[in-house]
Scaffold this motif. Structure first.
Motif, PDB file in Angstrom:
ATOM      1  N   ALA A  59      41.707  21.219  46.292  1.00  0.00           N
ATOM      2  CA  ALA A  59      42.232  20.743  47.577  1.00  0.00           C
ATOM      3  C   ALA A  59      42.824  21.886  48.389  1.00  0.00           C
ATOM      4  N   ALA A  60      43.560  22.785  47.721  1.00  0.00           N
ATOM      5  CA  ALA A  60      44.152  23.919  48.428  1.00  0.00           C
ATOM      6  C   ALA A  60      43.080  24.855  48.970  1.00  0.00           C
ATOM      7  N   HIS A  61      42.008  25.071  48.206  1.00  0.00           N
ATOM      8  CA  HIS A  61      40.908  25.904  48.699  1.00  0.00           C
ATOM      9  C   HIS A  61      40.193  25.252  49.870  1.00  0.00           C
ATOM     10  N   ALA A  62      40.019  23.951  49.812  1.00  0.00           N
ATOM     11  CA  ALA A  62      39.268  23.252  50.855  1.00  0.00           C
ATOM     12  C   ALA A  62      40.068  23.101  52.149  1.00  0.00           C
ATOM     13  N   ALA A  63      41.378  23.332  52.104  1.00  0.00           N
ATOM     14  CA  ALA A  63      42.229  23.086  53.267  1.00  0.00           C
ATOM     15  C   ALA A  63      42.314  24.272  54.226  1.00  0.00           C
ATOM     16  N   ALA A  64      42.093  25.495  53.735  1.00  0.00           N
ATOM     17  CA  ALA A  64      42.287  26.685  54.566  1.00  0.00           C
ATOM     18  C   ALA A  64      41.603  27.872  53.922  1.00  0.00           C
ATOM     19  N   PRO A  65      41.268  28.899  54.710  1.00  0.00           N
ATOM     20  CA  PRO A  65      40.683  30.109  54.111  1.00  0.00           C
ATOM     21  C   PRO A  65      41.720  30.873  53.290  1.00  0.00           C
ATOM     22  N   TRP A  66      41.244  31.503  52.223  1.00  0.00           N
ATOM     23  CA  TRP A  66      42.098  32.296  51.340  1.00  0.00           C
ATOM     24  C   TRP A  66      41.809  33.784  51.513  1.00  0.00           C
ATOM     25  N   LEU A  67      42.870  34.578  51.369  1.00  0.00           N
ATOM     26  CA  LEU A  67      42.769  36.033  51.288  1.00  0.00           C
ATOM     27  C   LEU A  67      43.353  36.440  49.935  1.00  0.00           C
ATOM     28  N   PRO A  68      42.516  36.586  48.917  1.00  0.00           N
ATOM     29  CA  PRO A  68      43.024  36.852  47.563  1.00  0.00           C
ATOM     30  C   PRO A  68      43.007  38.336  47.208  1.00  0.00           C
ATOM     31  N   VAL A  69      43.952  38.717  46.347  1.00  0.00           N
ATOM     32  CA  VAL A  69      43.900  39.991  45.634  1.00  0.00           C
ATOM     33  C   VAL A  69      44.194  39.683  44.169  1.00  0.00           C
ATOM     34  N   TRP A  70      43.854  40.609  43.302  1.00  0.00           N
ATOM     35  CA  TRP A  70      44.130  40.369  41.882  1.00  0.00           C
ATOM     36  C   TRP A  70      45.412  41.075  41.458  1.00  0.00           C
ATOM     37  N   ASP A  71      45.962  40.621  40.336  1.00  0.00           N
ATOM     38  CA  ASP A  71      47.030  41.349  39.667  1.00  0.00           C
ATOM     39  C   ASP A  71      46.523  41.686  38.266  1.00  0.00           C
TER      40      ASP A  71
ATOM     41  N   ALA B 185      35.410  41.296  33.887  1.00  0.00           N
ATOM     42  CA  ALA B 185      36.467  40.619  34.640  1.00  0.00           C
ATOM     43  C   ALA B 185      36.260  40.749  36.135  1.00  0.00           C
ATOM     44  N   ALA B 186      35.838  41.938  36.599  1.00  0.00           N
ATOM     45  CA  ALA B 186      35.622  42.146  38.029  1.00  0.00           C
ATOM     46  C   ALA B 186      34.472  41.284  38.539  1.00  0.00           C
ATOM     47  N   GLN B 187      33.381  41.213  37.771  1.00  0.00           N
ATOM     48  CA  GLN B 187      32.266  40.379  38.222  1.00  0.00           C
ATOM     49  C   GLN B 187      32.670  38.914  38.280  1.00  0.00           C
ATOM     50  N   ALA B 188      33.383  38.432  37.262  1.00  0.00           N
ATOM     51  CA  ALA B 188      33.805  37.035  37.264  1.00  0.00           C
ATOM     52  C   ALA B 188      34.760  36.755  38.422  1.00  0.00           C
ATOM     53  N   TYR B 189      35.638  37.709  38.726  1.00  0.00           N
ATOM     54  CA  TYR B 189      36.553  37.540  39.862  1.00  0.00           C
ATOM     55  C   TYR B 189      35.762  37.395  41.158  1.00  0.00           C
ATOM     56  N   TYR B 190      34.808  38.306  41.371  1.00  0.00           N
ATOM     57  CA  TYR B 190      33.979  38.225  42.583  1.00  0.00           C
ATOM     58  C   TYR B 190      33.217  36.899  42.631  1.00  0.00           C
ATOM     59  N   GLU B 191      32.668  36.483  41.509  1.00  0.00           N
ATOM     60  CA  GLU B 191      31.882  35.245  41.483  1.00  0.00           C
ATOM     61  C   GLU B 191      32.692  34.026  41.882  1.00  0.00           C
ATOM     62  N   HIS B 192      34.011  34.055  41.716  1.00  0.00           N
ATOM     63  CA  HIS B 192      34.814  32.854  41.928  1.00  0.00           C
ATOM     64  C   HIS B 192      35.755  32.941  43.121  1.00  0.00           C
TER      65      HIS B 192
ATOM     66  N   SER C 261      33.104  43.611  48.874  1.00  0.00           N
ATOM     67  CA  SER C 261      33.913  43.677  47.653  1.00  0.00           C
ATOM     68  C   SER C 261      33.074  43.544  46.389  1.00  0.00           C
ATOM     69  N   PHE C 262      31.770  43.572  46.498  1.00  0.00           N
ATOM     70  CA  PHE C 262      30.896  43.430  45.338  1.00  0.00           C
ATOM     71  C   PHE C 262      31.222  44.520  44.315  1.00  0.00           C
ATOM     72  N   PRO C 263      31.468  44.157  43.059  1.00  0.00           N
ATOM     73  CA  PRO C 263      31.874  45.164  42.077  1.00  0.00           C
ATOM     74  C   PRO C 263      30.756  46.146  41.755  1.00  0.00           C
ATOM     75  N   VAL C 264      31.146  47.372  41.507  1.00  0.00           N
ATOM     76  CA  VAL C 264      30.239  48.425  41.049  1.00  0.00           C
ATOM     77  C   VAL C 264      30.769  48.899  39.705  1.00  0.00           C
ATOM     78  N   GLY C 265      30.140  48.442  38.624  1.00  0.00           N
ATOM     79  CA  GLY C 265      30.703  48.683  37.311  1.00  0.00           C
ATOM     80  C   GLY C 265      32.069  48.020  37.235  1.00  0.00           C
ATOM     81  N   PRO C 266      33.079  48.718  36.709  1.00  0.00           N
ATOM     82  CA  PRO C 266      34.415  48.119  36.636  1.00  0.00           C
ATOM     83  C   PRO C 266      35.208  48.225  37.931  1.00  0.00           C
ATOM     84  N   ALA C 267      34.684  48.925  38.929  1.00  0.00           N
ATOM     85  CA  ALA C 267      35.410  49.161  40.174  1.00  0.00           C
ATOM     86  C   ALA C 267      35.104  48.077  41.203  1.00  0.00           C
ATOM     87  N   MET C 268      36.091  47.778  42.028  1.00  0.00           N
ATOM     88  CA  MET C 268      35.928  46.732  43.039  1.00  0.00           C
ATOM     89  C   MET C 268      36.844  47.040  44.220  1.00  0.00           C
ATOM     90  N   GLN C 269      36.321  46.977  45.417  1.00  0.00           N
ATOM     91  CA  GLN C 269      37.098  47.263  46.617  1.00  0.00           C
ATOM     92  C   GLN C 269      37.796  45.980  47.070  1.00  0.00           C
TER      93      GLN C 269
END
Length: 531
Positions: free
Chosen positions: A241-253, A282-289, A296-304
């Motif tokens: 519901a929270a995702h469907a209500a507004a656009p998200w700007l995510p970063v990881w920790d 982990a980076a690929q799974a993060y991008y996928e979701h 921001s497409f991951p390149v190996g373990p790196a991700m912008q």
């Protein structure tokens, strides 16, 4: 061959494929059927189990996301190892009577059948609704917002800050409440998932207690492991519901990969080459979701993931990455302690390139407010109430040279309206930022709001006993609270207002939401005052 025989053979082939792919089988193969039939994959189970999301708002569009996963926790997520074409639509109204953009996208098995569509050509500063169609199945609709036009006069912006949502620590009631706030976007500061294995029981103050909602499976290391962990979280209806209500700007920790990781180093002493394999998964799974752009497409373990979002002339939002480029925590990250390593001159938090990018952006900004949206506390909060100093060494306080460089850069940019937004602490904090919090100067450089967790830490309480002396010992700390919830930022030209929204409980569904505290920053005066 007679038409009836051909039809019977095709029907038999279709049934065979359905059986072969199980309950969630899909037929999307080049059988000799009419074009309309080829474009219609058949699902036995609803394929949009993980919901929809939008993100990365720009003046002319945004990203829309979904992932086909009829059986999200099963091996292969109930999908064949085949690309599947799906359709998407964007409308001016929630009933989809006026569709303004539509097209096709391919859900590829290499990305877990996730889809990221960059929608463009829209009008600035207005809401749109979107949905996906796969075969005969249609997703629930989502609502997105475009950003204001570059430099446009903007009177008001309202957004949420949320994160630290351990699935096993409580229910996502806060996300359901957030969905009703009518915000322009959500900044997610990280810890979207937690990587640890859940036990059925945990040790409570009065002995063993049941974990609220255990994680499925063991600690994730492989791509499939991380996919299943994200799927378990995203199956939650309140989060959807929270995702469907507004656009998200995510970063990881850290917990999207491993607790307290820093660049090539994890907390267990794993050889960097092996840890890089885990980071890559982990980076690929993060991008996928996440509703991220292909940039921001991951390149190996790196991700912008550090990037900038502008909202007309009112607010520039700099999203930072404090994990990928930092040096390891000093003193093994010991809690509430201090050591010579915390002052290492070679220590880094952002890396040279990201730091330069941030400072250039601050100097060139013409926005009324500048917001640094990041993960770990900048306040060097002394947590040792005795004669010694003690800090959270996983925060900026454990990186004194980079912290000084950051605050001196903000000061020298002559940007007096800088607000730092943070998470990670599982508590609400509001404070003022000085070069040395132990000896605050006459004028703060900026202010910081730390948003509490969605669930991490359990129900919590208004003020933990251990925080009473800490608050008394830190003059720069103006507010602390230890309940669960999120932060609402209501910004106009005359004030930056932060509302700390808290729940009375997350251990059971239906917690009651209240506004615990409202604080304000005025233009040109980086100090906190009660609203």
């Amino acid at each position: 061959m007679p038409d009836r025989q051909l039809a019977a053979r095709l029907a038999l082939s279709r049934r065979h494929l359905l059986r072969g792919f199980g309950a969630a089988a899909v037929t999307a193969f080049a059988l000799p059927l009419p074009r309309s039939a080829l474009a219609q994959p058949i699902f036995r189970t609803y394929p949009f189990q993980l919901g929809v999301a939008s993100g990365e708002p720009m003046p002319d569009g945004f990203v829309i996301w979904t992932r086909l996963a009829p059986e999200p926790l099963a091996p292969g997520h109930g999908m064949p190892a085949q690309p599947i074409e799906i359709q998407w639509e964007v409308a001016e109204d929630e009933r989809f009577q006026t569709i303004v953009r539509k097209g096709n996208a391919v859900a590829r098995p290499e990305l877990g059948h996730a889809v990221h569509v960059e929608v463009a050509g829209l009008a600035p500063s207005r809401p749109y609704w979107y949905r996906f169609i796969a075969g005969r199945e249609r997703s629930f609709p989502g609502r997105a917002m475009t950003a204001p036009a570059p430099g446009a006069a903007v009177d008001r912006l309202r957004f949420a800050v949320a994160g630290c949502q351990a699935y096993d620590a409580g229910h996502f009631t806060a996300h359901r409440e957030l969905a009703a706030e009518g915000v322009d976007f959500v900044f997610c500061y990280g810890d979207y998932i937690y990587e640890g294995r859940s036990n059925r029981l945990r040790n409570g103050p009065e002995g063993p207690v049941e974990v609220v909602r255990p994680h499925e499976g063991d600690e994730p290391y492989t791509l499939d492991d991380y996919r299943r962990r994200y799927a378990q979280y995203k199956m939650d209806a309140d989060l959807q519901a929270a995702h469907a209500a507004a656009p998200w700007l995510p970063v990881w920790d850290d917990h999207e990969t491993d607790n307290n990781w820093a660049a090539a180093v994890d907390q267990d002493g794993t050889p960097p080459a092996l840890f890089a394999l885990r980071r890559q998964a982990a980076a690929q799974a993060y991008y996928e979701h996440m509703p991220l752009r292909p940039a921001s497409f991951p390149v190996g373990p790196a991700m912008q993931i550090y990037r900038r979002a502008r909202f007309g002339d009112l607010l520039d939002l700099d999203l930072l990455d404090t994990r990928q480029y930092r040096t390891p925590q000093p003193c093994d990250g010991a809690w509430a302690s201090d050591c010579a390593e915390a002052g290492r001159r070679e220590a880094d938090m952002l890396g040279a390139r990201q730091h330069a990018w941030l400072m250039d952006g601050l100097r060139q900004s013409r926005a009324r407010w500048n917001v640094l949206a990041q993960q770990v506390m900048v306040m060097d909060l002394d947590r040792d109430t005795g004669p010694s100093a003690g800090y959270n060494l996983d925060s900026w306080a454990g990186y004194r040279t980079p912290r000084t460089r950051l605050l001196e850069g903000i000061r020298d940019s002559q940007r007096s309206n800088v607000v730092v937004l943070t998470g990670d602490e599982h508590q609400n904090f509001a404070g003022e930022l000085h070069l040395d919090g132990r000896r605050p100067g006459p004028r703060p450089i900026a202010v910081e709001f730390v948003a509490t967790s969605i669930t991490s830490g359990g129900d919590g309480e208004d003020l933990r006993a251990d925080m009473v002396p800490i608050k008394a010992a830190n003059d720069q700390l103006k507010f602390v609270n230890s309940q669960r919830g999120y932060l609402i930022c209501d910004v106009d030209r005359e004030r930056f207002q932060a509302e700390f929204k808290v729940l009375d409980r997350v251990s059971t569904p239906g917690g009651t939401l209240t506004t615990r505290k409202t604080m304000v920053v005025l233009p040109g005066e980086p100090r906190l005052v009660d609203a």
